[in-house]
Every structure is written in structure tokens, then in C-alpha cells.
Design a protein around this motif. Structure first.
Motif, PDB file in Angstrom:
ATOM      1  N   ALA A  54       0.839  -1.211   0.000  1.00 52.30           N
ATOM      2  CA  ALA A  54       0.000   0.000   0.000  1.00 52.30           C
ATOM      3  C   ALA A  54       0.874   1.260   0.000  1.00 52.30           C
ATOM      4  CB  ALA A  54      -0.914  -0.022   1.222  1.00 52.30           C
ATOM      5  N   VAL A  55       1.952   1.242   0.800  1.00 55.58           N
ATOM      6  CA  VAL A  55       2.820   2.430   0.881  1.00 55.58           C
ATOM      7  C   VAL A  55       3.552   2.629  -0.456  1.00 55.58           C
ATOM      8  CG1 VAL A  55       4.813   3.462   2.056  1.00 55.58           C
ATOM      9  CG2 VAL A  55       3.064   2.294   3.399  1.00 55.58           C
ATOM     10  N   ALA A  56       3.999   1.531  -1.057  1.00 50.15           N
ATOM     11  CA  ALA A  56       4.695   1.634  -2.354  1.00 50.15           C
ATOM     12  C   ALA A  56       3.749   2.152  -3.433  1.00 50.15           C
ATOM     13  CB  ALA A  56       5.268   0.277  -2.755  1.00 50.15           C
ATOM     14  N   ASN A  57       2.477   1.751  -3.378  1.00 54.09           N
ATOM     15  CA  ASN A  57       1.505   2.233  -4.371  1.00 54.09           C
ATOM     16  C   ASN A  57       1.358   3.743  -4.289  1.00 54.09           C
ATOM     17  OD1 ASN A  57       0.957  -0.175  -5.602  1.00 54.09           O
ATOM     18  ND2 ASN A  57      -0.790  -0.665  -4.276  1.00 54.09           N
ATOM     19  N   ILE A  58       1.369   4.265  -3.070  1.00 53.70           N
ATOM     20  CA  ILE A  58       1.285   5.727  -2.929  1.00 53.70           C
ATOM     21  C   ILE A  58       2.608   6.364  -3.366  1.00 53.70           C
ATOM     22  CG2 ILE A  58       0.941   7.652  -1.320  1.00 53.70           C
ATOM     23  CD1 ILE A  58      -0.960   5.955   0.238  1.00 53.70           C
ATOM     24  N   ALA A  59       3.725   5.736  -3.004  1.00 56.38           N
ATOM     25  CA  ALA A  59       5.047   6.286  -3.358  1.00 56.38           C
ATOM     26  C   ALA A  59       5.152   6.508  -4.877  1.00 56.38           C
ATOM     27  CB  ALA A  59       6.148   5.351  -2.876  1.00 56.38           C
ATOM     28  N   ARG A  60       4.535   5.603  -5.645  1.00 55.43           N
ATOM     29  CA  ARG A  60       4.586   5.712  -7.118  1.00 55.43           C
ATOM     30  C   ARG A  60       3.941   7.000  -7.623  1.00 55.43           C
ATOM     31  NH1 ARG A  60       3.338   0.334  -6.847  1.00 55.43           N
ATOM     32  NH2 ARG A  60       5.345  -0.701  -6.854  1.00 55.43           N
ATOM     33  N   THR A  61       3.055   7.575  -6.826  1.00 53.27           N
ATOM     34  CA  THR A  61       2.340   8.774  -7.299  1.00 53.27           C
ATOM     35  C   THR A  61       2.956  10.071  -6.740  1.00 53.27           C
ATOM     36  OG1 THR A  61       0.777   8.829  -5.443  1.00 53.27           O
ATOM     37  CG2 THR A  61       0.194   7.423  -7.313  1.00 53.27           C
ATOM     38  N   ILE A  62       3.995   9.934  -5.910  1.00 50.65           N
ATOM     39  CA  ILE A  62       4.633  11.134  -5.326  1.00 50.65           C
ATOM     40  C   ILE A  62       5.451  11.853  -6.412  1.00 50.65           C
ATOM     41  CG2 ILE A  62       6.415  11.914  -3.662  1.00 50.65           C
ATOM     42  CD1 ILE A  62       3.938  11.140  -2.166  1.00 50.65           C
ATOM     43  N   ARG A  63       5.333  13.166  -6.433  1.00 49.06           N
ATOM     44  CA  ARG A  63       6.113  13.983  -7.373  1.00 49.06           C
ATOM     45  C   ARG A  63       7.023  14.928  -6.587  1.00 49.06           C
ATOM     46  NH1 ARG A  63       5.238  10.517  -9.787  1.00 49.06           N
ATOM     47  NH2 ARG A  63       3.649  10.067 -11.305  1.00 49.06           N
ATOM     48  N   VAL A  64       8.181  15.231  -7.166  1.00 48.43           N
ATOM     49  CA  VAL A  64       9.139  16.108  -6.476  1.00 48.43           C
ATOM     50  C   VAL A  64       8.487  17.444  -6.087  1.00 48.43           C
ATOM     51  CG1 VAL A  64      11.237  17.468  -6.838  1.00 48.43           C
ATOM     52  CG2 VAL A  64      11.241  15.073  -7.412  1.00 48.43           C
ATOM     53  N   GLU A  65       7.546  17.906  -6.887  1.00 48.24           N
ATOM     54  CA  GLU A  65       6.881  19.207  -6.624  1.00 48.24           C
ATOM     55  C   GLU A  65       6.134  19.193  -5.287  1.00 48.24           C
ATOM     56  OE1 GLU A  65       6.640  17.475  -9.520  1.00 48.24           O
ATOM     57  OE2 GLU A  65       8.073  18.773 -10.550  1.00 48.24           O
ATOM     58  N   GLU A  66       5.757  18.004  -4.806  1.00 47.89           N
ATOM     59  CA  GLU A  66       4.976  17.913  -3.564  1.00 47.89           C
ATOM     60  C   GLU A  66       5.769  18.337  -2.318  1.00 47.89           C
ATOM     61  OE1 GLU A  66       2.360  14.358  -2.861  1.00 47.89           O
ATOM     62  OE2 GLU A  66       2.854  14.018  -4.961  1.00 47.89           O
ATOM     63  N   VAL A  67       7.089  18.457  -2.458  1.00 44.86           N
ATOM     64  CA  VAL A  67       7.881  18.808  -1.275  1.00 44.86           C
ATOM     65  C   VAL A  67       7.664  20.262  -0.861  1.00 44.86           C
ATOM     66  CG1 VAL A  67       9.641  17.097  -1.839  1.00 44.86           C
ATOM     67  CG2 VAL A  67      10.004  19.489  -2.490  1.00 44.86           C
ATOM     68  N   ASP A  68       7.079  21.035  -1.778  1.00 45.46           N
ATOM     69  CA  ASP A  68       6.863  22.448  -1.511  1.00 45.46           C
ATOM     70  C   ASP A  68       5.577  22.634  -0.705  1.00 45.46           C
ATOM     71  OD1 ASP A  68       7.783  24.945  -1.681  1.00 45.46           O
ATOM     72  OD2 ASP A  68       7.258  25.295  -3.783  1.00 45.46           O
ATOM     73  N   ASP A  69       5.564  22.150   0.519  1.00 47.71           N
ATOM     74  CA  ASP A  69       4.328  22.135   1.312  1.00 47.71           C
ATOM     75  C   ASP A  69       4.694  22.358   2.781  1.00 47.71           C
ATOM     76  OD1 ASP A  69       2.081  21.501   2.741  1.00 47.71           O
ATOM     77  OD2 ASP A  69       1.754  19.557   1.810  1.00 47.71           O
ATOM     78  N   HIS A  70       4.216  23.448   3.325  1.00 45.82           N
ATOM     79  CA  HIS A  70       4.568  23.800   4.707  1.00 45.82           C
ATOM     80  C   HIS A  70       4.079  22.764   5.720  1.00 45.82           C
ATOM     81  CE1 HIS A  70       6.901  27.226   5.726  1.00 45.82           C
ATOM     82  NE2 HIS A  70       6.412  27.179   6.952  1.00 45.82           N
ATOM     83  N   ALA A  71       3.011  22.064   5.355  1.00 45.95           N
ATOM     84  CA  ALA A  71       2.418  21.077   6.275  1.00 45.95           C
ATOM     85  C   ALA A  71       3.344  19.881   6.508  1.00 45.95           C
ATOM     86  CB  ALA A  71       1.090  20.600   5.708  1.00 45.95           C
ATOM     87  N   LEU A  72       4.432  19.813   5.752  1.00 50.08           N
ATOM     88  CA  LEU A  72       5.336  18.662   5.910  1.00 50.08           C
ATOM     89  C   LEU A  72       6.315  18.836   7.068  1.00 50.08           C
ATOM     90  CD1 LEU A  72       6.214  17.887   2.176  1.00 50.08           C
ATOM     91  CD2 LEU A  72       4.411  16.909   3.592  1.00 50.08           C
ATOM     92  N   ARG A  73       6.412  20.059   7.578  1.00 44.77           N
ATOM     93  CA  ARG A  73       7.344  20.311   8.692  1.00 44.77           C
ATOM     94  C   ARG A  73       6.722  19.780   9.979  1.00 44.77           C
ATOM     95  NH1 ARG A  73      11.956  21.892   5.913  1.00 44.77           N
ATOM     96  NH2 ARG A  73      11.174  22.799   3.995  1.00 44.77           N
ATOM     97  N   GLY A  74       7.537  19.433  10.924  1.00 47.48           N
ATOM     98  CA  GLY A  74       6.983  18.981  12.209  1.00 47.48           C
ATOM     99  C   GLY A  74       7.383  17.550  12.524  1.00 47.48           C
ATOM    100  N   GLU A  75       7.515  17.275  13.813  1.00 55.18           N
ATOM    101  CA  GLU A  75       8.033  15.961  14.257  1.00 55.18           C
ATOM    102  C   GLU A  75       7.018  14.838  14.107  1.00 55.18           C
ATOM    103  OE1 GLU A  75      10.827  14.232  14.955  1.00 55.18           O
ATOM    104  OE2 GLU A  75      11.744  16.064  14.276  1.00 55.18           O
ATOM    105  N   GLU A  76       5.722  15.183  14.125  1.00 55.78           N
ATOM    106  CA  GLU A  76       4.703  14.134  14.019  1.00 55.78           C
ATOM    107  C   GLU A  76       4.792  13.449  12.665  1.00 55.78           C
ATOM    108  OE1 GLU A  76       0.307  15.039  14.751  1.00 55.78           O
ATOM    109  OE2 GLU A  76       1.408  15.387  16.622  1.00 55.78           O
ATOM    110  N   ILE A  77       4.839  14.248  11.625  1.00 52.89           N
ATOM    111  CA  ILE A  77       4.914  13.698  10.266  1.00 52.89           C
ATOM    112  C   ILE A  77       6.291  13.063  10.040  1.00 52.89           C
ATOM    113  CG2 ILE A  77       5.701  15.711   8.917  1.00 52.89           C
ATOM    114  CD1 ILE A  77       3.171  14.954   7.113  1.00 52.89           C
TER     115      ILE A  77
END
Ligand code: DC
Length: 219
Positions: A54-77
Motif C-alpha cells: 500500500a505504501v509503495a503504491n502511494i510512493a509511485r504517485t509522489i512527485r518532487v513538486e509535492e515537497v513544496d508544502d509547509h504542512a510537511l514540517r513537524g516531528e509528528e509527520i
């Protein structure tokens, strides 16, 4: 030319990488953000973070552009990112993204700089220059706490447990079987515990200049 930066959380990799990217005209990728973007999608799509398929299936759809997201900061994630980072199937897919990023360098850029845990050992073992940035655990915790308190979403975090979360993450990232956090044999180790940001950046830049000279790259 490729510059590989590795090290644990809060050691100063990001700050040093941004500085080096500016100084040497390099495209910069914070590869931890790819793992964080995957973690965010795993959470929002309510997928079991221990399910490799399931995790690999999602990984296949990740794009480098998605890193530009403030919500990714933080220790929980970051904690979820570290958990899914042990999944080989997901790593293989994210590894391809990172290597494609390296190949995508075009003028005016002169190369790429990537920071993470396995850049010098797995992603770019051929890198022109490898740096392993570290700092004492108490210093790294202090820096992360400061960062978190300065962020608007700090209230979403249980600030008091951050040190523990970082320690758990370091332990998991270092102990995992695949691509563990470890310096490449040919990496220079820079301990930033007792350095100011300027001192750490200058030290890293001097080392990069030395690597460039040795490898015949002219700046
Ligand atoms: O660099 P960071 O703290 O944003 O990374 C978040 C997590 O992602 C980290 O704890 C482990 C994982 N990671 C990885 O396994 N390999 C990388 N190259 C980068 C990050």
C-alpha cells in the motif's frame, strides 16, 4: 557535479545545503521532504504505514513538486516518515525520483545538492563531494524545539515530547537494515555543535571548494 549531504535531524544539513546551493549554483533537493510527503499521503489516505504494498503504491504517485508544502514540517509527520522509510519497496521508488532529479540539472545550474540519510552511500555514491553533518543530541533537540516554537502550527505538537521523538527517529534511521544513516567512508564529518551557522557554512564551503579543485571542476 553532485554534492551529497547526510546526517541526523537538527544537525544543520538543511541550512548548510541551502547555503552551498546558493554559493555554487546548485539545484537543491531536501530528500527528507519526499519521505514526509509520502507520510502525509499515507496519513490522509488512511493507509497502514507498515503495509509495504500500500505504501509503495502511494510512493509511485509522489512527485518532487509535492515537497513544496509547509504542512510537511513537524516531528509528528517526521516520525511517520521515518517509519515508512524502512520499507524497501517505497525507498526504491523514492530513490528513482532522487536520481531523476540529479539528471535534470540544466543551466544556469551547475549541479545538484541533495540532503538526507543515504545520499553519499546509496543515492549518489559517485558524488563529487560528500559531507556528513552532525551535532550532539542535546544541541539538535534544542534547535528543533526552537524551530517548532517559531512555527505557527506549534500548537499541534506536544512540544515536550519532541526530544524523545527525535531520539526514536535517529535510532530507527540508524538501526534500519536498508540504507541506514551512516557516513560514507569518503565523507568529511562536520560537527556543528559548537559552530555558529556562519562558521558551519564556511567550513562546509571550504571543503566543497577543495573537492572541486581535486576533481578538476572549475568555479
Ligand atoms: O530529513 P528529514 O528529517 O526531513 O527526514 C524525515 C525522515 O525521512 C527521516 O527520519 C528518515 C527518512 N529519510 C530517509 O530515510 N532517507 C533520506 N534520504 C531522507 C529521509
Amino acid at each position: 557535479m553532485i554534492i551529497a549531504i547526510d546526517g541526523p535531524a537538527g544537525a544543520g544539513k538543511g541550512t548548510i545545503s541551502e547555503y552551498l546551493a546558493m554559493k555554487f549554483d546548485l539545484m537543491y533537493l531536501d530528500t527528507g521532504l519526499l519521505y514526509r510527503a509520502l507520510a502525509k499521503r499515507v496519513m490522509t489516505e488512511k493507509v497502514d504505514p507498515t503495509d509495504p504494498i500500500a505504501v509503495a503504491n502511494i510512493a509511485r504517485t509522489i512527485r518532487v513538486e509535492e515537497v513544496d508544502d509547509h504542512a510537511l514540517r513537524g516531528e509528528e509527520i517526521a516520525a511517520i516518515a521515518s517509519q515508512i522509510a524502512v520499507i524497501n519497496e517505497a525507498r526504491t521508488i523514492l530513490n528513482d525520483l532522487q536520481r531523476t532529479f540529479c539528471r535534470s540539472v540544466k543551466p544556469p545550474y551547475k549541479g545538484a545538492i541533495l540532503d538526507g540519510r543515504d545520499i553519499g552511500t546509496v543515492i549518489c555514491p559517485e558524488a563529487t563531494c560528500k559531507l556528513f553533518i552532525t551535532a550532539r543530541p542535546e544541541i539538535r533537540n534544542q534547535r528543533r524545539l526552537l524551530e517548532t516554537q517559531m512555527r505557527i502550527d506549534a500548537s499541534h505538537e506536544v512540544v515536550s515530547s519532541i526530544s524523545q521523538k527525535i531520539a526514536e527517529r535517529d535510532q530507527r534511521d540508524t538501526a534500519r537494515k536498508i540504507a541506514p544513516l551512516t557516513p560514507a567512508p569518503d565523507a568529511i564529518i562536520i560537527d556543528t555543535s559548537d559552530l555558529t551557522i556562519d562558521e558551519a557554512c564556511t567550513k562546509a564551503a571550504l571543503y566543497v571548494e577543495k573537492c572541486l579543485l581535486q576533481s578538476g571542476n572549475i568555479y
